[in-house]
Design a protein around this motif. Structure first.
Motif, PDB file in Angstrom:
ATOM      1  N   ASN A 101     -21.426  29.391 -41.149  1.00 46.25           N
ATOM      2  CA  ASN A 101     -20.068  29.302 -41.680  1.00 46.25           C
ATOM      3  C   ASN A 101     -19.901  29.823 -43.095  1.00 46.25           C
ATOM      4  OD1 ASN A 101     -18.386  27.898 -39.559  1.00 46.25           O
ATOM      5  ND2 ASN A 101     -20.070  26.422 -39.721  1.00 46.25           N
ATOM      6  N   PHE A 102     -20.973  29.826 -43.891  1.00 49.71           N
ATOM      7  CA  PHE A 102     -20.794  30.084 -45.319  1.00 49.71           C
ATOM      8  C   PHE A 102     -21.675  31.187 -45.888  1.00 49.71           C
ATOM      9  CE2 PHE A 102     -20.219  25.282 -45.003  1.00 49.71           C
ATOM     10  CZ  PHE A 102     -18.863  25.379 -44.726  1.00 49.71           C
ATOM     11  N   GLU A 103     -22.496  31.873 -45.074  1.00 48.88           N
ATOM     12  CA  GLU A 103     -23.422  32.861 -45.619  1.00 48.88           C
ATOM     13  C   GLU A 103     -23.301  34.222 -44.937  1.00 48.88           C
ATOM     14  OE1 GLU A 103     -27.413  31.333 -45.688  1.00 48.88           O
ATOM     15  OE2 GLU A 103     -26.923  29.729 -47.101  1.00 48.88           O
ATOM     16  N   PRO A 104     -22.081  34.764 -44.787  1.00 49.52           N
ATOM     17  CA  PRO A 104     -21.970  36.094 -44.180  1.00 49.52           C
ATOM     18  C   PRO A 104     -22.640  37.158 -45.040  1.00 49.52           C
ATOM     19  CG  PRO A 104     -19.857  35.384 -45.094  1.00 49.52           C
ATOM     20  CD  PRO A 104     -20.768  34.206 -45.165  1.00 49.52           C
ATOM     21  N   GLY A 105     -23.190  38.161 -44.353  1.00 52.46           N
ATOM     22  CA  GLY A 105     -23.819  39.267 -45.066  1.00 52.46           C
ATOM     23  C   GLY A 105     -25.254  39.031 -45.448  1.00 52.46           C
ATOM     24  N   THR A 106     -25.854  37.918 -44.972  1.00 45.30           N
ATOM     25  CA  THR A 106     -27.252  37.630 -45.298  1.00 45.30           C
ATOM     26  C   THR A 106     -28.111  37.746 -44.040  1.00 45.30           C
ATOM     27  OG1 THR A 106     -27.036  35.247 -44.871  1.00 45.30           O
ATOM     28  CG2 THR A 106     -26.524  36.029 -47.099  1.00 45.30           C
ATOM     29  N   SER A 107     -29.428  37.721 -44.217  1.00 44.56           N
ATOM     30  CA  SER A 107     -30.338  37.756 -43.081  1.00 44.56           C
ATOM     31  C   SER A 107     -30.287  36.435 -42.317  1.00 44.56           C
ATOM     32  CB  SER A 107     -31.770  38.032 -43.550  1.00 44.56           C
ATOM     33  OG  SER A 107     -31.864  39.306 -44.155  1.00 44.56           O
ATOM     34  N   THR A 108     -30.626  36.482 -41.043  1.00 48.05           N
ATOM     35  CA  THR A 108     -30.604  35.289 -40.217  1.00 48.05           C
ATOM     36  C   THR A 108     -31.773  34.365 -40.566  1.00 48.05           C
ATOM     37  OG1 THR A 108     -32.008  36.248 -38.490  1.00 48.05           O
ATOM     38  CG2 THR A 108     -29.603  36.629 -38.317  1.00 48.05           C
ATOM     39  N   PHE A 109     -31.684  33.140 -40.069  1.00 46.20           N
ATOM     40  CA  PHE A 109     -32.771  32.175 -40.250  1.00 46.20           C
ATOM     41  C   PHE A 109     -34.080  32.766 -39.720  1.00 46.20           C
ATOM     42  CE2 PHE A 109     -35.503  28.734 -38.930  1.00 46.20           C
ATOM     43  CZ  PHE A 109     -35.350  27.759 -39.895  1.00 46.20           C
ATOM     44  N   ALA A 110     -34.031  33.336 -38.517  1.00 48.73           N
ATOM     45  CA  ALA A 110     -35.241  33.883 -37.904  1.00 48.73           C
ATOM     46  C   ALA A 110     -35.820  35.026 -38.730  1.00 48.73           C
ATOM     47  CB  ALA A 110     -34.930  34.360 -36.484  1.00 48.73           C
ATOM     48  N   GLN A 111     -34.954  35.879 -39.260  1.00 51.87           N
ATOM     49  CA  GLN A 111     -35.442  36.990 -40.083  1.00 51.87           C
ATOM     50  C   GLN A 111     -36.093  36.476 -41.364  1.00 51.87           C
ATOM     51  OE1 GLN A 111     -31.654  39.058 -40.295  1.00 51.87           O
ATOM     52  NE2 GLN A 111     -32.431  40.758 -39.052  1.00 51.87           N
TER      53      GLN A 111
END
Length: 357
Positions: free
Chosen positions: A220-230
């Motif tokens: 919900n709050f971290e668009p434009g960042t890498s995913t948890f898995a990455q």
């Protein structure tokens, strides 16, 4: 020497997933006196990205946009190549003694980020090309504390990993600090683009930290960042490369199901981390807070955000210079702290929790 107006960028080769490529570039004239400045100018010229000269990295005018929101979003896609003139480093407690200024600004769109306030009307990304001057100043600070470890935080005003493919400055700082008996570097990232840093001669003098959070917060709050898995995969690479590893859990956010959400986060960390990561592992815990100024800017820039910022449900905490922020009331803050610390102790008994704030 450069285009005089900002035209839409030419569509060149496809951009790598989540790898920042600017739509617009501004250059300070003195930046061209440095090899990195000339290299970047020539690179972006070849790539057909609009370039405009600017008198100062603090006075950038001409970013396109019909509305304030459009200008903001375009600014987040703008790179400014400049010279860091102020070489007095700010303090960076509790993380480090000093903040080392390699860059300012970030291309990610984390709704809660304190850079919404800190960079205010200048949300564009500034990179500094006088790296040798900055590192020489860091050495002076180290020499002022003979016999003591001096720590430098490289992510106070930016995410240095997100722009490392542009400048290479983070690797230079890592290798510089690797030669310093009493110098240490620290930084945190939400990005997984770490491959260029894996062969750096770090001498274990740099702690490589990743910002992690519950799925609810990342979604919900971290668009434009890498995913948890990455991020987890990148953390494994970093640990195998011999870096001391750390995780910043921030902002710790009170949402429906937060206890299960944070337990799930930590259990996935534990199950997916490589064994090397457990040898020297730290956690830093930071609860969500906001200021009135930040709230107003966040609502302007992300009008559909789900971020809860109700002053009546918060405690006002005074800070330096007569300014304060809204934090969770003591009962909620303590519940977050106890739950996170208990789960970290259960799953990572050898890890060090550096602080909760």
């Amino acid at each position: 020497m450069a285009t005089s107006v900002m035209e839409p960028p030419k569509q060149t080769a496809a951009k790598s997933a989540q790898l920042f490529v600017p739509d617009y570039v501004f250059v300070e004239p003195h930046a061209l006196d440095y090899p990195l400045g000339r290299e970047l100018y020539e690179r972006f010229s070849r790539e057909g990205i609009p370039i405009q000269m600017t008198t100062s990295h603090n006075q950038v005018r001409g970013i396109p946009g019909e509305t304030d929101l459009e200008k903001y979003r375009n600014a987040k896609r703008t790179l400014v190549i400049g010279v860091r003139k102020t070489l007095k480093f700010e303090t960076s407690k509790p993380s480090a003694e000093y903040a080392i200024p390699l860059a300012t600004g970030c291309a990610a769109h984390c709704h809660y980020c304190y850079l919404n306030t800190n960079v205010g009307t200048k949300p564009y990304i500034r990179v500094y090309v006088n790296t040798d001057d900055i590192l020489a100043q860091a050495q002076k600070y180290i020499l002022e504390r003979p016999g003591e470890i001096t720590r430098f935080e490289a992510a106070c005003t930016s995410d240095p990993v997100s722009i490392e493919h542009i400048t290479g400055n983070l690797k230079r700082a890592i290798e510089f600090m690797g030669t310093q008996e009493f110098g240490r570097l620290r930084f945190v990232t939400k990005f997984h683009h770490v491959d260029s840093l894996l062969d750096a001669k770090h001498n274990k003098h740099t702690r490589f930290r990743f910002s992690m959070n519950a799925d609810y917060v990342i979604k919900n709050f971290e668009p434009g960042t890498s995913t948890f898995a990455q991020r987890i995969e990148a953390a494994g690479k970093v640990a195998r490369a011999g870096y001391p590893l750390g995780f910043i859990l921030a902002p710790l956010y009170w949402f429906d199901g937060w206890e299960a959400g944070y337990t799930d986060l930590l259990e996935r960390l534990r199950s997916q981390l490589v064994p090397e990561a457990l040898e020297d592992l730290t956690f830093e815990l930071i609860s969500h807070r906001f200021t009135k100024i930040a709230k107003n800017l966040i609502l302007q820039r992300y009008p559909k955000t789900k971020l809860e910022m109700n002053e009546e449900e918060r405690k006002y905490k005074w800070g330096k210079y007569g300014k304060g922020k809204y934090v969770y009331p003591d009962v909620q803050a303590k519940a977050l702290q106890v739950h996170l610390e208990n789960e970290i102790s259960r799953l990572f008994p050898r890890a060090k929790i550096e602080y909760f704030t």
